[in-house]
Design a protein around this motif. Sequence first.
Motif, PDB file in Angstrom:
ATOM      1  N   CYS A 153       0.848  -1.186   0.000  1.00 32.50           N
ATOM      2  CA  CYS A 153       0.000   0.000   0.000  1.00 32.50           C
ATOM      3  C   CYS A 153       0.891   1.246   0.000  1.00 32.50           C
ATOM      4  O   CYS A 153       1.802   1.366   0.812  1.00 32.50           O
ATOM      5  CB  CYS A 153      -0.904  -0.003   1.230  1.00 32.50           C
ATOM      6  SG  CYS A 153      -1.780   1.556   1.485  1.00 32.50           S
ATOM      7  N   CYS A 156       0.119   3.237   3.669  1.00 31.59           N
ATOM      8  CA  CYS A 156       0.550   2.695   4.965  1.00 31.59           C
ATOM      9  C   CYS A 156       1.704   1.680   4.856  1.00 31.59           C
ATOM     10  O   CYS A 156       2.203   1.190   5.864  1.00 31.59           O
ATOM     11  CB  CYS A 156      -0.634   2.068   5.693  1.00 31.59           C
ATOM     12  SG  CYS A 156      -1.223   0.559   4.907  1.00 31.59           S
ATOM     13  N   CYS A 176      -4.493   0.093   0.105  1.00 31.86           N
ATOM     14  CA  CYS A 176      -5.325  -0.942   0.705  1.00 31.86           C
ATOM     15  C   CYS A 176      -6.722  -0.398   1.026  1.00 31.86           C
ATOM     16  O   CYS A 176      -6.971   0.800   0.939  1.00 31.86           O
ATOM     17  CB  CYS A 176      -4.660  -1.492   1.956  1.00 31.86           C
ATOM     18  SG  CYS A 176      -4.618  -0.335   3.336  1.00 31.86           S
ATOM     19  N   CYS A 179      -6.989   2.399   3.698  1.00 33.06           N
ATOM     20  CA  CYS A 179      -6.470   3.722   3.316  1.00 33.06           C
ATOM     21  C   CYS A 179      -7.296   4.378   2.216  1.00 33.06           C
ATOM     22  O   CYS A 179      -7.066   5.529   1.870  1.00 33.06           O
ATOM     23  CB  CYS A 179      -5.024   3.615   2.851  1.00 33.06           C
ATOM     24  SG  CYS A 179      -3.895   3.136   4.166  1.00 33.06           S
TER      25      CYS A 179
HETATM   26 ZN   LIG Z   1      -2.898   1.187   3.453  1.00 25.78          ZN
END
Ligand SMILES: [Zn+2]
Length: 245
Positions: A153, A156, A176, A179
């Motif tokens: 991701c 994050c 992801c 997020c």
């Molecule tokens: Zn993420």
Amino acid sequence: MNKHFSTTGIVIRKVDFGEADRIVTVLTEDMGKIDCIAKGARRLKSRFCGRLELFSEIQITCYQGQSLACLNEAHLIDGFPDVKETDRHRVLFYIAELTHRLIQDQQQIEGVYPLLHETINHLKEENKTDVILHTYLVKLLTLSGFLSPWNQCATCNETLNIEHPIHLGDDANVICQSCSNAAHRRIEAPLIKWVNFMQHYPLPNTLKVQVNEKDHQSVWLWLQGVLGNLLSTPMKSESFLQSVA
Ligand SMILES: [Zn+2]
């Protein structure tokens, strides 16, 4: 700085200059992208004759002038065969223009020269021009930092699980589920897997993969979107590609 220098590179652009000169842009092995002026290169009996063609690999010796490097000598290491008006040539023009536009003058990006070198060599022999083109674009965008690895991701940094929903972030990276927000489009697992593969495996491996037409089209559409956002003006060689992409 040493005023004289020698290096090896691949010609990615050539433009006429003045009455008989030519400016060539060379992607070099160790000095990034450089412009040099080849004095008298358009004269019939020029010593550069046949050595400064697009996609030729050359060994050059230059003198660094005030603004431009001046080409003293050029030795042809490897030329590109005459395959004009074929898919391979159209793909090469696109690759040359894009490489020129994405890389700044004197910018040295680790891995880009071997990538271009390998891509050109494969284009000499392989007919899977579309896969070669897509792999080159994905790898170039990744090496130059425009694309983050598609196995994690971009927000994050968590490793992505292909079983869970994955979304396209604002700048062509993937994010992801946690997020993402409603504005982020979900992307399908085969596209993620394929881009991921192109990022992480060498070109000979990507050439062995059987990509179905749908995934192939999705990659090309996505790449065009990414490039459209990155470049302020459209690619000149874009129209060349319509028949192959
Ligand atoms: Zn993420």
